[in-house]
Design a protein around this motif. Structure first.
Motif, mmCIF file in Angstrom:
data_model
loop_
_atom_site.group_PDB
_atom_site.id
_atom_site.type_symbol
_atom_site.label_atom_id
_atom_site.label_comp_id
_atom_site.label_asym_id
_atom_site.label_seq_id
_atom_site.Cartn_x
_atom_site.Cartn_y
_atom_site.Cartn_z
ATOM 1 N N SER A 1 0.790 -1.077 0.032
ATOM 2 C CA SER A 1 -0.040 -0.066 0.055
ATOM 3 C C SER A 1 0.926 1.244 -0.055
ATOM 4 N N ARG A 2 1.900 1.172 0.646
ATOM 5 C CA ARG A 2 2.765 2.472 0.670
ATOM 6 C C ARG A 2 3.657 2.617 -0.388
ATOM 7 N N VAL B 1 -6.909 2.730 1.842
ATOM 8 C CA VAL B 1 -6.998 1.452 1.839
ATOM 9 C C VAL B 1 -8.232 1.135 3.235
ATOM 10 N N SER B 2 -9.081 0.032 2.913
ATOM 11 C CA SER B 2 -10.158 -0.339 4.121
ATOM 12 C C SER B 2 -9.058 -0.562 5.264
ATOM 13 N N PHE B 3 -9.945 -0.379 6.429
ATOM 14 C CA PHE B 3 -9.432 -0.722 7.760
ATOM 15 C C PHE B 3 -9.098 -2.434 7.802
ATOM 16 N N GLU B 4 -10.289 -2.954 7.331
ATOM 17 C CA GLU B 4 -10.324 -4.315 7.747
ATOM 18 C C GLU B 4 -9.407 -4.848 6.795
ATOM 19 N N TRP B 5 -9.072 -4.575 5.607
ATOM 20 C CA TRP B 5 -7.908 -5.214 4.773
ATOM 21 C C TRP B 5 -6.788 -5.118 5.327
ATOM 22 N N ILE B 6 -6.407 -3.788 5.869
ATOM 23 C CA ILE B 6 -5.078 -3.497 6.190
ATOM 24 C C ILE B 6 -4.797 -4.306 7.604
ATOM 25 N N ARG C 1 -5.750 2.335 12.028
ATOM 26 C CA ARG C 1 -6.601 3.324 11.402
ATOM 27 C C ARG C 1 -6.100 4.486 10.854
ATOM 28 N N LYS C 2 -5.041 4.966 11.173
ATOM 29 C CA LYS C 2 -4.235 6.113 10.458
ATOM 30 C C LYS C 2 -3.502 5.707 9.347
ATOM 31 N N ILE C 3 -3.064 4.518 9.292
ATOM 32 C CA ILE C 3 -2.527 3.905 7.951
ATOM 33 C C ILE C 3 -3.487 3.778 6.867
ATOM 34 N N SER C 4 -4.700 3.278 7.257
ATOM 35 C CA SER C 4 -5.911 2.959 6.459
ATOM 36 C C SER C 4 -6.211 4.583 5.621
ATOM 37 N N GLU C 5 -6.460 5.340 6.460
ATOM 38 C CA GLU C 5 -6.736 6.526 6.022
ATOM 39 C C GLU C 5 -6.056 7.224 5.271
ATOM 40 N N THR D 1 -6.670 -7.118 8.555
ATOM 41 C CA THR D 1 -6.680 -8.650 8.864
ATOM 42 C C THR D 1 -6.582 -9.203 7.391
ATOM 43 N N GLY D 2 -6.279 -8.461 6.173
ATOM 44 C CA GLY D 2 -6.079 -9.003 4.850
ATOM 45 C C GLY D 2 -7.633 -9.582 4.261
ATOM 46 N N ARG D 3 -8.846 -9.164 4.975
ATOM 47 C CA ARG D 3 -10.191 -9.603 4.588
ATOM 48 C C ARG D 3 -10.674 -8.396 3.777
ATOM 49 N N GLY D 4 -11.490 -8.810 3.153
ATOM 50 C CA GLY D 4 -12.532 -7.752 2.261
ATOM 51 C C GLY D 4 -11.497 -7.162 1.238
ATOM 52 N N ASN D 5 -12.225 -5.923 0.801
ATOM 53 C CA ASN D 5 -11.447 -5.246 -0.380
ATOM 54 C C ASN D 5 -10.225 -4.354 0.043
ATOM 55 N N GLN D 6 -9.216 -4.169 -0.669
ATOM 56 C CA GLN D 6 -8.086 -3.482 -0.336
ATOM 57 C C GLN D 6 -8.626 -1.844 -0.230
ATOM 58 N N TYR D 7 -9.352 -1.432 -1.442
ATOM 59 C CA TYR D 7 -9.870 -0.293 -1.246
ATOM 60 C C TYR D 7 -11.137 0.212 -1.051
#
Length: 109
Positions: free
Chosen positions: A10-11, A56-61, A48-52, A63-69
């Motif tokens: 993501s980075r 990217v979605s919080f769930e994805w970052i 949370r700060k990373i995802s925002e 846990t790896g589940r769900g959509n990345q975006y």
């Protein structure tokens, strides 16, 4: 895919250096480097700060589940429908998962 790989991927997609991302989320570059080498793990607040910051979605970052975006589909669901779905699913959680969910909600609040 591990948290370490999701974070690096993501980075790099945002073309940010470790220092640039660390500055944006308010941590040291060495802390970020430790997350990217799996030597330590970020707190829920830092996730949370990373995802925002990376969009990217919080769930994805986390846990790896769900959509990345982040998708806008949830914006189209009526608030009443969201409440009903949340209440329905809450009843299925065990106490440990309820506590984990409460921690996530507190971070998001």
């Amino acid at each position: 895919m591990s948290l370490m790989i999701r974070l690096i991927k993501s980075r790099r997609e945002k073309r940010l250096s470790q220092q640039a991302l660390a500055d944006l989320i308010g941590v040291s570059r060495s802390a970020l480097a430790q997350w990217e080498t799996d030597m330590s793990r970020p707190s829920l607040d830092n996730l949370r700060k990373i995802s925002e910051t990376l969009g990217v979605s919080f769930e994805w970052i986390a846990t790896g589940r769900g959509n990345q975006y982040i998708t806008s589909n949830t914006d189209e669901i009526a608030d009443d429908e969201l409440d009903d779905e949340i209440n329905r699913l809450l009843g299925r959680l065990n106490p440990r998962h309820k506590k984990a969910l409460l921690d996530v909600i507190r971070v998001m609040h």
